[in-house]
Design a protein around this motif. Structure first.
Motif, PDB file in Angstrom:
ATOM      1  N   ASP A   1      -5.806  -4.847   4.536  1.00  0.00           N
ATOM      2  CA  ASP A   1      -6.978  -5.754   4.247  1.00  0.00           C
ATOM      3  C   ASP A   1      -6.478  -6.576   3.069  1.00  0.00           C
ATOM      4  OD1 ASP A   1     -10.300  -4.706   3.047  1.00  0.00           O
ATOM      5  OD2 ASP A   1      -9.568  -6.556   4.068  1.00  0.00           O
TER       6      ASP A   1
ATOM      7  N   CYS B   1      -4.310  -9.148  11.632  1.00  0.00           N
ATOM      8  CA  CYS B   1      -3.898  -7.790  11.492  1.00  0.00           C
ATOM      9  C   CYS B   1      -3.545  -7.299  10.117  1.00  0.00           C
ATOM     10  CB  CYS B   1      -2.577  -7.468  12.208  1.00  0.00           C
ATOM     11  SG  CYS B   1      -2.255  -5.718  12.383  1.00  0.00           S
TER      12      CYS B   1
ATOM     13  N   LEU C   1      -7.928  -6.181   9.490  1.00  0.00           N
ATOM     14  CA  LEU C   1      -8.093  -5.228  10.733  1.00  0.00           C
ATOM     15  C   LEU C   1      -7.068  -4.131  10.406  1.00  0.00           C
ATOM     16  CD1 LEU C   1      -8.170  -7.767  13.729  1.00  0.00           C
ATOM     17  CD2 LEU C   1     -10.025  -6.535  12.311  1.00  0.00           C
ATOM     18  N   GLY C   2      -5.684  -4.248  10.493  1.00  0.00           N
ATOM     19  CA  GLY C   2      -5.014  -3.075  10.400  1.00  0.00           C
ATOM     20  C   GLY C   2      -4.739  -2.966   8.584  1.00  0.00           C
TER      21      GLY C   2
ATOM     22  N   TYR D   1       3.603  -2.997  15.190  1.00  0.00           N
ATOM     23  CA  TYR D   1       2.719  -2.385  14.163  1.00  0.00           C
ATOM     24  C   TYR D   1       3.195  -1.479  13.195  1.00  0.00           C
ATOM     25  CZ  TYR D   1      -0.853  -5.075  16.801  1.00  0.00           C
ATOM     26  OH  TYR D   1      -1.362  -5.844  17.403  1.00  0.00           O
TER      27      TYR D   1
ATOM     28  N   PRO E   1      -6.885   2.896   3.361  1.00  0.00           N
ATOM     29  CA  PRO E   1      -7.443   1.654   2.832  1.00  0.00           C
ATOM     30  C   PRO E   1      -7.923   1.744   1.553  1.00  0.00           C
ATOM     31  CG  PRO E   1      -8.896   2.634   4.584  1.00  0.00           C
ATOM     32  CD  PRO E   1      -7.833   3.547   4.711  1.00  0.00           C
TER      33      PRO E   1
ATOM     34  N   LEU F   1      -2.522   3.248  14.037  1.00  0.00           N
ATOM     35  CA  LEU F   1      -3.044   2.111  15.144  1.00  0.00           C
ATOM     36  C   LEU F   1      -2.438   2.518  16.530  1.00  0.00           C
ATOM     37  CD1 LEU F   1      -2.304  -1.073  12.867  1.00  0.00           C
ATOM     38  CD2 LEU F   1      -4.367   0.106  13.328  1.00  0.00           C
TER      39      LEU F   1
ATOM     40  N   VAL G   1      -1.966   2.021   6.226  1.00  0.00           N
ATOM     41  CA  VAL G   1      -2.967   1.616   7.200  1.00  0.00           C
ATOM     42  C   VAL G   1      -4.162   2.787   7.152  1.00  0.00           C
ATOM     43  CG1 VAL G   1      -3.648   1.446   9.598  1.00  0.00           C
ATOM     44  CG2 VAL G   1      -1.504   0.502   8.821  1.00  0.00           C
ATOM     45  N   ASP G   2      -3.612   4.076   7.007  1.00  0.00           N
ATOM     46  CA  ASP G   2      -4.225   5.199   6.997  1.00  0.00           C
ATOM     47  C   ASP G   2      -5.217   5.317   5.855  1.00  0.00           C
ATOM     48  OD1 ASP G   2      -2.611   8.116   8.622  1.00  0.00           O
ATOM     49  OD2 ASP G   2      -4.666   7.006   9.029  1.00  0.00           O
TER      50      ASP G   2
END
Lengths: 95, 651, 125
Positions: free
Chosen positions: B457, B450, B454-455, B491, B502, B235, B499-500
């Motif tokens: 789920d 977030c 977004l970041g 974050y 999902p 992010l 995050v990378d």
């Protein structure tokens, strides 16, 4: 093979320089294969003018947020049909 | 006044300045190491100061309303992203406390002048600029500056100095006028109007001092690792530098949280035309950054052949889909004008959308229509100058709806307009908007969105766990910003590998469990001793605070400081007259379904609030005396009983 | 005496430009990297610890200043040092020898560079 529209967003778009394109694909995994091949070809062309360019990483289904016709796609084996629209995006945040 | 060190703790400068604008005098405000340990700095410090100052019935434009500008202990210590300072005051928009954060240079320079904070009271008879240096505080006439835009005002002041300025909107007391420092703004709640009411056109700060730190070598090593964490996280190291906050438009569209047509829907057909990708490809000249920032998310664009700060996510969403506009160039132009006038882009946009719906519903016509873009620039200027009936738009949607109707679709909470995230497809964010202390702010809300698509789920439509997670994020962000840090540095709490990936099986499993960790999170907030650890890659902040100040700090301290701050500000609001049950959202968001076929697509606010209040130790939005005491918040019991009785009275 | 910025480590955050009282660190065109002009830098070190990535380093030959004092026998009380000093450290009356208030001096050496009478003594490590 279905005729589908692919749209890339987020860092996938900035890295591959591909925003939208029409391709033929049977399922989602095909889409990734095609997009990665296109990105590689585009990179090879641009590298001729700029040898310092960094090659973008391959995009994999597990790394991406995928939507088909506005609905979240959870399976990479999901079948595609004519006129489907596929969005491939990267996670994002902000304020 | 200068000279003696007034703090054993390092990182701080050890002094708080108190300026009386009526009498043009200044002195030191008493602030001890015990106060620093209790409040850390930033908005928590300001909240504490205001809690012990405000009285029932006090209003924003009273002479006695204080403007409290506070820095954090990490500012000036070499930490990445540490320029952030805070301005707190009674907001004229909401009549409760607003704490407004800003990434400009002023905080850095204020510390160089030898002060951790400055408080302004009173009212200058004529427009004034206050200049703060190590040896002196001077009051200079600002008559020549009065009427100038924010950039013209800054250009007229010394280049090598920290500056706070207002534009015409602040001078005219637009209730959501803001304060600028470089190209950044203390945007929300109308702090600029309070400056304007006090005739305070500008403040400058300059000095040669630098904060000293407790463990310089260790802090330098940590800072380098920290910079690396930020630059490699997906992010903060990829999306934000490449696309800015504007990069959120497409994911918000996907997740149906892109507020459209005054929050009537969560998707906009032409979203691509106003997306971060479009901005980056067609308009971006270069990135920009707050001083000390290693993320560099700001966009510089061209307007009238000038390179100026470009739009962030909020105005892209709120002056794009939310008013049915697909013209990105117009948004760039409006962003520039709003900045020059010195107004909050979120509230300005919210007011415009509301006015458009008033016209659509035949309730009142201000000349604004959904999709009509050719008159908006002029109207923005008229709002800033309070010209004719546009003065009513300068008062915000709550007051407009009281006059013209439309309360159900005046998209505000506690009087502050909501930001661009449609909460009916991210219900935790909806809870956050309602419970946010200062009003419809997505960040003070805890920024649950977030995690809700977004970041990460996490299931966006379940109410499960959202209360506990909101509280944790609210407290976390309260403390992160009070250190002096940009909240984007928080974050990293979401590990990069989650995050990378999902669609990775591990990620999906963890996210599926997330909503059910509520009870564990609640336990943690009560027994914070369990969190007396540090996990540097996730949260370097408490370690940095230790190395800078010499205080002991760990993840538990961060959550404790955060809880202290959140409760302090809440109690100050109760004193100022906020009623029990004030944590509300407009009916459009709680009673109208976004998807008629999906009963989950409205914010189940009351249900989540019950859990929230229990977990916070509050009763219907009012902290119990017991909770305040347990957090170390001092308040006279008799006074507490009086104000709380008032809060629970009807009407 | 001077500092320099390691280009490989510079992240363009501008902290050095903020820290420098003499406006010496200068950015490139897109502000992604800063550079210190070694000829202009007086080596005061105010920027050294402000860089979040440790990109600012002492140039070869740099020595830290331990103390700055005024030689009363040489000082003519012209006050040039006081005018150069950001900290107001040199104190005195015009035409009488000045003295440096050590509690204020942050050992930048600017006064010594300015003095035309060689009256300022700098002790290096």
């Amino acid at each position: 093979m279905a005729d589908v529209t692919i749209k890339l967003f987020g860092v996938y778009r900035t890295d591959t320089q591909i925003s939208a394109t029409k391709i033929e694909a049977d399922k989602i995994t095909d889409v990734f294969a095609v997009v990665n091949k296109m990105a590689e070809e585009k990179f090879a062309e641009k590298q001729k003018e700029n040898p310092d360019l960094v090659k973008p990483d391959e995009i994999k289904f597990k790394d991406a947020v995928v939507y088909v016709n506005g609905e979240k796609c959870k399976r990479k084996g999901r079948a595609l049909h004519n006129d489907d629209e596929v969005w491939i995006m990267s996670p994002a945040s902000g304020g | 006044m200068r000279g003696e060190k007034m703090s054993e703790l390092l990182g701080y400068m050890g002094k708080v300045l108190f300026v009386d604008l009526t009498n043009r005098t200044h002195k030191l405000f008493p602030w001890t190491d015990a106060d620093r340990k209790r409040t850390l700095g930033g908005k928590i410090m300001a909240g504490d100061i205001l809690l012990h100052h405000v009285k029932p019935g006090m209003k924003a434009f009273d002479e006695d309303n204080w403007i409290v500008v506070t820095t954090g202990p990490l500012t000036g210590c070499g930490c990445p992203n540490s320029s952030r300072f805070n301005i707190s005051t009674i907001s004229p928009l909401t009549n409760i406390v607003t704490s407004s954060n800003c990434g400009g240079d002023f905080g850095l320079y204020l510390k160089r002048a030898g002060y951790d904070a400055v408080i302004f009271t009173g009212k200058s008879e004529t427009p004034v600029t206050v200049n703060i240096t190590v040896d002196n505080v001077t009051f200079e006439s600002a008559e020549e500056l009065w009427g100038k835009t924010t950039s013209e005002t800054q250009e007229a002041l010394p280049d090598k100095a920290g500056k706070l300025v207002i534009g015409p909107a602040g001078e005219n007391k637009v209730l959501y006028a803001c304060v600028f420092s470089n190209e950044r703004t203390a945007g929300r709640g109308g702090v600029g109007a309070v400056f304007g009411d006090k005739n305070l056109k500008a403040v400058t700060a300059f000095g040669h001092l630098m904060p000293k730190v407790s463990k310089r070598q260790k802090l330098n090593e940590l800072n380098k690792k920290w910079s690396n964490i930020l630059r490699t996280h997906p992010l903060t190291g990829r999306q934000l530098p490449k696309l800015g906050t504007a990069g959120l438009i497409a994911p918000m569209q996907a997740h149906k949280i892109l507020a459209t047509k005054n929050f009537s829907a969560g998707r906009f057909e032409d979203f691509e035309k106003v997306s971060g990708e479009e901005l980056a490809e067609k308009h971006l000249i270069r990135n920009a950054a707050c001083t000390t920032c290693v993320i560099r998310c700001a966009r510089m664009v061209s307007v009238d052949n000038k390179i100026v700060k470009g739009p962030e996510l909020e105005i892209l969403g709120l002056m794009g889909p939310n008013i049915m506009n697909n013209d990105l160039e117009k948004i760039i132009e409006w962003n520039y004008v709003i900045d020059e006038m010195g107004m909050d882009a979120i509230s300005t946009s919210g007011v415009v959308a509301f006015a458009m719906e008033l016209a659509e519903k035949g309730l009142h016509d201000f000349g604004l229509e959904f999709g009509k873009v050719d008159n908006i620039t002029e109207i923005i200027k008229k709002i800033a100058l309070r010209e004719g009936e546009y003065s009513e738009l300068a008062d915000g949607t709550r007051l407009m709806s009281q006059k013209y109707g439309g309360e159900d679709f005046a998209i505000q909470a506690k009087g502050m307009e909501l930001s661009a995230y449609e909460p009916r497809h991210a219900v935790g964010q909806g809870l956050g908007y309602a419970t946010s202390n200062r009003g419809g702010c997505h960040l003070n809300a805890g920024y649950m969105v977030c995690a809700e698509g977004l970041g990460l789920d996490v299931d966006a439509l379940t109410p499960h766990g959202k209360a506990a997670l909101s509280i944790m994020f609210q407290n976390l962000m309260e403390a992160v910003s009070s250190c002096g840090e940009c909240i984007f540095t928080s974050y990293a709490v979401f590990p990069g590998f989650l995050v990378d990936k999902p669609n990775w099986g591990v990620t999906k499993t963890i996210l599926a469990v997330f909503p059910y960790v509520g009870p564990v999170v609640n336990l943690l907030s009560h027994f914070t001793k369990a969190a007396q650890i540090n996990i540097p890659p996730l949260l370097p902040h408490p370690i940095a605070v230790s190395y800078a100040t010499g205080m002991r700090a760990n993840m538990a301290s961060i959550l404790t400081w955060g809880a202290y701050g959140f409760n302090t500000e809440r109690m100050a609001n109760i004193i100022l007259g906020q009623k029990a049950g004030a944590d509300k959202l407009p009916k459009r968001l709680t009673e109208e379904l976004m998807d008629p076929d999906d009963p989950r697509t409205k914010v189940p606010l009351e249900r989540m609030k019950k859990v929230y209040n229990r977990a916070r130790g509050w009763k219907d939005g009012v902290p119990t005396y017991h909770r305040l005491k347990s957090l170390g918040i001092e308040i006279d019991k008799e006074f507490y009983d009086q104000v709380v009785e008032e809060a629970f009275k009807n009407g | 005496m001077a500092f320099y910025i390691d280009k490989n480590e510079c992240l363009g955050c501008g902290a050095c430009a903020f820290a420098c009282l003499y406006n010496i660190p200068a950015p490139n065109e897109d502000k992604t990297c800063y550079e210190i002009d070694g000829e202009k830098c007086i080596g005061c070190g105010q920027c050294e610890n402000i860089c979040p990535n440790g990109a600012i380093k002492p140039a070869p030959g740099h020595r830290r200043i331990l103390k700055v004092t005024i030689d009363k026998n040489k000082c003519i009380g012209c006050s040039l040092c006081a005018r150069k000093c950001f900290a107001n450290a040199p104190q005195g009356k015009i035409k009488e020898p000045f003295e440096i208030d050590q509690s204020k001096c942050f050992k930048c050496g600017a006064c010594a560079l300015a003095c035309k009478k060689d009256a300022i003594i700098v002790e290096y490590e």
